[in-house]
Design an enzyme around this catalytic site. Structure first.
Site, PDB file in Angstrom:
ATOM      1  N   ASP A  27       0.830  -1.212   0.000  1.00 40.76           N
ATOM      2  CA  ASP A  27       0.000   0.000   0.000  1.00 40.76           C
ATOM      3  C   ASP A  27       0.866   1.264   0.000  1.00 40.76           C
ATOM      4  O   ASP A  27       2.041   1.222   0.375  1.00 40.76           O
ATOM      5  CB  ASP A  27      -0.859   0.050   1.278  1.00 40.76           C
ATOM      6  N   HIS A 172       3.988  -2.145   2.927  1.00 40.61           N
ATOM      7  CA  HIS A 172       3.884  -0.790   2.367  1.00 40.61           C
ATOM      8  C   HIS A 172       5.115  -0.446   1.525  1.00 40.61           C
ATOM      9  O   HIS A 172       6.231  -0.805   1.884  1.00 40.61           O
ATOM     10  CB  HIS A 172       3.741   0.247   3.492  1.00 40.61           C
TER      11      HIS A 172
HETATM   12 ZN   LIG Z   1      -2.427   3.218   3.282  1.00 37.29          ZN
END
Ligand SMILES: [Zn+2]
Length: 239
Positions: A27, A172
């Site tokens: 993400d 991430h």
């Molecule tokens: Zn996020």
């Protein structure tokens, strides 16, 4: 028998799969500071992943997004920016997601299927908006803790204990800033390429395959939940 047919409809937020493999997801990118190094690690392991990207990042570096797509990874939407979708009206959320998905499809050359709400925040109203925009919400069932202020060893333990066949693993590849609609994001030191390299090495040793969310759902059914979350920050659900 309308009600029975409705029960069989695929409905809800995807939280895992019935696949034998782990679905790896990133993400908050693409981000020049992290994404290229992660792409190199994924290439070394011969692994494809799903990237839930922010349009506020993609617009700053569309070439990097194209590089991710051309490397064979699955491009999905994390949002126009990193603000909570639960704070928008249904109409604004639907419009914003539709436009973002269209723009992302044009840049990446891929059909955009999945959407992961920032902070995992999703109400019933926001869920309807996501579906109306043609996307399916996807959360996660395991995390690398790369957003949390813990040690490298704790992150490895957390990822390894959670990453089982069928799980969707959260990591991430971007750092959030004001252009993403986020202020005061705590800075967490984390060597993400090293973390992913070790997690993938561990999964390979135990014989567990790793791939995209889309590939896992093609291989096994999606596991869905009707539970909606509206976490306050700081969230136990990551970001
Ligand atoms: Zn996020």
């Amino acid at each position: 028998m309308r009600s029975r047919r409705q029960l069989r409809l695929p409905f809800g937020t995807i939280v895992a799969t019935a696949s034998t493999r782990v679905a790896l997801s990133f993400d908050d990118g693409p981000d020049e500071r992290i994404t290229p190094d992660l792409l190199a690690v994924l290439a070394e392991h011969g692994v494809s992943a799903t990237f839930f990207v922010l349009m506020s990042k993609v617009r700053r570096d569309p070439d990097l997004l194209r590089t991710v797509a051309e490397a064979g990874h699955e491009i999905s939407l994390h949002g126009p920016d990193h603000r909570r979708i639960t704070e928008l009206s249904r109409r604004d959320a639907t419009l914003g997601l539709s436009r973002a998905a269209d723009e992302l499809a044009a840049i990446s050359g891929q059909t955009i299927r999945w959407y992961r709400p920032p902070y995992g925040a999703l109400t019933a109203r926001a869920f309807v908006a996501v579906r109306q925009s043609g996307l399916t919400p996807v959360l996660w069932s395991a995390t690398t803790w790369d957003w949390k202020d813990v040690t490298h060893a704790q992150r490895i333990d957390k990822a390894r204990s959670g990453a089982q066949p069928g799980s969707i693993l959260l990591a991430h590849d971007g750092l959030l800033d004001t252009l993403d609609g986020v202020t005061g994001e705590p800075e967490v030191r984390c060597d993400r390429p090293k973390l992913i390299d070790e997690v993938l090495g561990g999964l390979r040793e135990q014989g567990t395959g790793v791939g995209t969310v889309g590939a896992a759902i093609e291989e096994g059914d999606a596991v869905r939940s009707l539970r909606f979350l509206r976490p306050r920050r700081p969230s136990p659900w990551g970001r």
